[in-house]
Design an enzyme around this catalytic site. Structure first.
Site, PDB file in Angstrom:
ATOM      1  N   GLU A 174       0.818  -1.210   0.000  1.00  0.00           N
ATOM      2  CA  GLU A 174       0.000   0.000   0.000  1.00  0.00           C
ATOM      3  C   GLU A 174       0.850   1.258   0.000  1.00  0.00           C
ATOM      4  O   GLU A 174       1.934   1.282   0.569  1.00  0.00           O
ATOM      5  CB  GLU A 174      -0.831   0.063   1.290  1.00  0.00           C
ATOM      6  CG  GLU A 174      -1.821  -1.039   1.435  1.00  0.00           C
ATOM      7  CD  GLU A 174      -2.517  -0.993   2.793  1.00  0.00           C
ATOM      8  OE1 GLU A 174      -2.573   0.080   3.448  1.00  0.00           O
ATOM      9  OE2 GLU A 174      -3.018  -2.050   3.202  1.00  0.00           O
TER      10      GLU A 174
ATOM     11  N   CYS B 214       3.146   8.349   1.422  1.00  0.00           N
ATOM     12  CA  CYS B 214       3.612   7.413   2.438  1.00  0.00           C
ATOM     13  C   CYS B 214       3.886   6.094   1.732  1.00  0.00           C
ATOM     14  O   CYS B 214       2.976   5.522   1.128  1.00  0.00           O
ATOM     15  CB  CYS B 214       2.513   7.267   3.494  1.00  0.00           C
ATOM     16  SG  CYS B 214       2.860   6.015   4.727  1.00  0.00           S
TER      17      CYS B 214
ATOM     18  N   CYS C 208       5.943  -7.482   7.768  1.00  0.00           N
ATOM     19  CA  CYS C 208       6.941  -6.945   8.688  1.00  0.00           C
ATOM     20  C   CYS C 208       7.204  -7.987   9.766  1.00  0.00           C
ATOM     21  O   CYS C 208       6.308  -8.753  10.128  1.00  0.00           O
ATOM     22  CB  CYS C 208       6.399  -5.664   9.334  1.00  0.00           C
ATOM     23  SG  CYS C 208       7.555  -4.850  10.449  1.00  0.00           S
TER      24      CYS C 208
ATOM     25  N   CYS D  88       5.109  -5.385  16.382  1.00  0.00           N
ATOM     26  CA  CYS D  88       4.421  -4.411  17.253  1.00  0.00           C
ATOM     27  C   CYS D  88       2.959  -4.849  17.413  1.00  0.00           C
ATOM     28  O   CYS D  88       2.284  -5.150  16.437  1.00  0.00           O
ATOM     29  CB  CYS D  88       4.505  -3.005  16.676  1.00  0.00           C
ATOM     30  SG  CYS D  88       6.191  -2.408  16.510  1.00  0.00           S
TER      31      CYS D  88
ATOM     32  N   CYS E  92      -0.156  -3.140  15.490  1.00  0.00           N
ATOM     33  CA  CYS E  92       0.024  -2.835  14.068  1.00  0.00           C
ATOM     34  C   CYS E  92      -0.508  -3.946  13.175  1.00  0.00           C
ATOM     35  O   CYS E  92      -0.223  -5.126  13.397  1.00  0.00           O
ATOM     36  CB  CYS E  92       1.514  -2.617  13.800  1.00  0.00           C
ATOM     37  SG  CYS E  92       1.869  -2.223  12.084  1.00  0.00           S
TER      38      CYS E  92
ATOM     39  N   CYS F  54      -2.605   2.269   7.966  1.00  0.00           N
ATOM     40  CA  CYS F  54      -1.591   1.355   7.496  1.00  0.00           C
ATOM     41  C   CYS F  54      -1.913  -0.130   7.511  1.00  0.00           C
ATOM     42  O   CYS F  54      -2.337  -0.665   8.508  1.00  0.00           O
ATOM     43  CB  CYS F  54      -0.476   1.569   8.497  1.00  0.00           C
ATOM     44  SG  CYS F  54       1.036   1.441   7.823  1.00  0.00           S
TER      45      CYS F  54
HETATM   46  N1  SAH Z   1       8.207   0.212  10.887  1.00  0.00           N
HETATM   47  C1  SAH Z   1       8.250   1.647  10.940  1.00  0.00           C
HETATM   48  C2  SAH Z   1       7.352   2.335   9.949  1.00  0.00           C
HETATM   49  C3  SAH Z   1       5.971   1.831   9.703  1.00  0.00           C
HETATM   50  S1  SAH Z   1       4.666   2.167  10.804  1.00  0.00           S
HETATM   51  C4  SAH Z   1       7.966   2.124  12.356  1.00  0.00           C
HETATM   52  O1  SAH Z   1       7.690   1.310  13.213  1.00  0.00           O
HETATM   53  O2  SAH Z   1       8.075   3.312  12.605  1.00  0.00           O
HETATM   54  C5  SAH Z   1       4.368   3.885  10.799  1.00  0.00           C
HETATM   55  C6  SAH Z   1       3.850   4.394  12.140  1.00  0.00           C
HETATM   56  O3  SAH Z   1       2.506   3.951  12.400  1.00  0.00           O
HETATM   57  C7  SAH Z   1       4.684   3.893  13.312  1.00  0.00           C
HETATM   58  O4  SAH Z   1       4.864   4.973  14.215  1.00  0.00           O
HETATM   59  C8  SAH Z   1       3.799   2.829  13.898  1.00  0.00           C
HETATM   60  O5  SAH Z   1       4.120   2.556  15.230  1.00  0.00           O
HETATM   61  C9  SAH Z   1       2.431   3.448  13.708  1.00  0.00           C
HETATM   62  N2  SAH Z   1       1.302   2.514  13.806  1.00  0.00           N
HETATM   63  C10 SAH Z   1       1.239   1.205  13.484  1.00  0.00           C
HETATM   64  N3  SAH Z   1       0.016   0.697  13.742  1.00  0.00           N
HETATM   65  C11 SAH Z   1      -0.714   1.717  14.210  1.00  0.00           C
HETATM   66  C12 SAH Z   1      -2.056   1.831  14.655  1.00  0.00           C
HETATM   67  N4  SAH Z   1      -2.888   0.787  14.668  1.00  0.00           N
HETATM   68  N5  SAH Z   1      -2.470   3.046  15.066  1.00  0.00           N
HETATM   69  C13 SAH Z   1      -1.633   4.120  15.061  1.00  0.00           C
HETATM   70  N6  SAH Z   1      -0.368   4.069  14.662  1.00  0.00           N
HETATM   71  C14 SAH Z   1       0.092   2.879  14.254  1.00  0.00           C
END
Ligand code: SAH
Length: 345
Positions: A92, A105, A112, A116, A119, A333
Site C-alpha cells: 500500500e 507514504c 513486517c 508491534c 500494528c 496502514c
Molecule cells: N516500521 C516503521 C514504519 C511503519 S509504521 C515504524 O515502526 O516506525 C508507521 C507508524 O505507524 C509507526 O509509528 C507505527 O508505530 C504506527 N502505527 C502502526 N500501527 C498503528 C495503529 N494501529 N495506530 C496508530 N499508529 C500505528
C-alpha cells in the site's frame, strides 16, 4: 535469465555498468534521466543508438507496479493505492495533500517481522523485502496516476525500513539525485521502531533526512509489552543512537506516540516522556491509535489526548496531534492489504 531492473541501480552503479559495456559516461546520465522521467521501456530512449537500445533491451528492463485498487477519500482527497508486485504480492501507499504540497507514504517491505502488537502490517509476518525499484515506483506511479507533483515522502507504510537497509538507501539516493526524482532529503522522513545499529549507520550516510522514532512509551517495561524491538534495544541505547543521529545531521528528531486508552496516555507517561528527552531537539507527534480488528487496543479519548499534549507543551515541547486523513477509505496502514488478501482466500 532475470533481466537487470534499471530502477534497482543507483546512478554510480548504473555508470559502472554502462562503462563495463564499453559506453561513454554521458550514456549513463541519459539512461538515468529517461528512467526517472517515466520511460516504460528502453525503446523510448531515442537519443541512444538503435544498437545500444537493442543491447540494453536484451539485458535490462524498467520495473513497474500495477495498480490493483485505488480509493479516493471524499472527505479530503487522500488517495490510497494498493499496488500489485510482479510476484502477486500486494503493498500500500497513501497520497495526502496538504497546503505545503503532496506527501506520499510508501511501504518498504511486504509484511513486517517487528511484531508491534497494535500494528496490522505485522500480523502475517515478513513475506519479503521490497527492491529499490518497487519502493521508488510507488512514488512514480502515484505521481503519474494522480497528476499531482509529489514534494514530500514519508517511509511510514508497511514494513520496517531499517530492516531493508540497502534497498532503502538506494531508493533514497535515486529519489534525491538531480537527474532522478529531485526530492530534497529535508523533504523525506524515515520512520523506525528503533533498530539501533542501523540508526548509527544511517547517521553516517550524509543524508539529512528526518528520523522519526516510533516510541509509544517512555518506560521500557511498558514499551517491551507492545514492541518486541525494545527487548533487543532498550530505551537508554535507543536514546544514545538518537543523540548520535542528531549530532551527525543536525536534524530535529520526530517522535511518534500512538495513544492507547488507559495504557500510555497517563500524566505519568507524559512526565516521563519529558524527562527522557530533556533538552533534546525533538518534535512529538501524538497519534490516536487506529483500532485494528484483531487487537483489542482502544483509541485514547480526545480529552485525554489534549491533556497529554498540554502537559508536554507546558514542559516546553513542540507537540502536534496527527490529523486523521482518509478515514473513509481505510487509509490506516496495512489494513487494505489485509482486507483484500483475506477476501481472496
Ligand atoms: N516500521 C516503521 C514504519 C511503519 S509504521 C515504524 O515502526 O516506525 C508507521 C507508524 O505507524 C509507526 O509509528 C507505527 O508505530 C504506527 N502505527 C502502526 N500501527 C498503528 C495503529 N494501529 N495506530 C496508530 N499508529 C500505528
Amino acid at each position: 535469465m532475470n533481466k537487470l531492473d534499471l530502477k534497482d541501480m543507483t546512478f554510480e552503479e548504473l555508470s559502472g555498468w554502462v562503462a563495463s559495456l564499453g559506453e561513454k559516461p554521458f550514456r549513463a546520465k541519459q539512461i538515468f534521466e529517461w528512467v526517472y522521467r517515466g520511460a516504460k521501456s528502453v525503446q523510448e530512449m531515442t537519443n541512444l543508438s538503435k544498437e545500444l537500445r537493442e543491447q540494453l533491451d536484451s539485458l535490462c528492463e524498467i520495473g513497474h507496479l500495477e495498480i490493483e485498487k485505488k480509493l479516493v477519500s471524499k472527505l479530503d482527497g487522500t488517495i490510497k493505492y494498493l499496488f500489485r508486485l510482479r510476484d502477486g504480492n500486494l503493498i500500500e501507499s497513501v497520497l495526502m495533500s496538504y497546503k505545503h504540497g503532496n506527501t506520499i507514504c510508501v511501504s518498504s517491505q511486504v509484511g513486517c517481522r517487528m511484531g508491534c502488537r497494535f500494528c496490522a502490517s505485522t500480523i502475517g509476518g515478513l513475506v519479503r523485502n521490497l527492491t529499490p525499484s518497487e519502493i521508488i515506483d510507488q512514488v512514480m506511479k502515484a505521481q503519474e496516476d494522480s497528476g499531482r507533483r509529489i514534494s514530500n515522502i514519508v517511509m511510514m507504510g508497511i514494513g520496517e525500513p531499517l530492516d531493508n537497509y540497502n534497498a532503502v538507501i538506494k531508493f533514497l539516493k535515486n529519489v534525491n539525485h538531480k537527474d532522478g526524482l529531485k526530492i530534497g532529503y529535508r523533504h523525506i522522513s524515515l520512520s523506525t521502531c528503533g533498530v539501533v545499529d542501523r540508526i548509527y549507520d544511517l547517521a553516517k550516510e550524509n543524508m539529512p533526512i528526518t528520523l522519526s522514532i516510533s516510541l509509544h512509551s517512555p518506560f521500557d517495561a511498558q514499551r517491551r509489552k507492545i514492541m518486541p524491538i525494545d527487548v533487543r534495544y532498550p530505551l537508554p541505547e535507543l536514546m544514545r543512537a538518537l543523540q548520535a543521529y542528531l549530532a551527525a545531521t543536525g536534524r530535529r528528531i520526530s517522535v511518534e506516540y500512538a495513544m492507547i486508552r488507559g495504557e500510555n496516555d497517563t500524566k505519568a507517561c507524559a512526565e516521563e516522556l519529558a524527562k527522557l528527552f530533556g533538552k533534546m531537539l525533538v518534535h512529538i507527534n501524538l497519534i490516536p491509535i487506529n483500532p485494528v480488528k484483531e487487537r483489542d487496543f482502544k483509541k485514547s479519548e480526545s480529552k485525554q489526548v489534549r491533556q497529554f499534549q498540554e502537559s508536554l507543551e507546558n514542559l516546553g515541547f513542540s507537540v502536534t496531534v496527527r490529523r486523521e486523513l482518509g478515514s473513509d477509505i481505510n487509509a490506516a496502514c496495512g489494513q487494505l492489504r489485509k482486507a483484500v488478501m483475506e477476501s481472496k482466500q
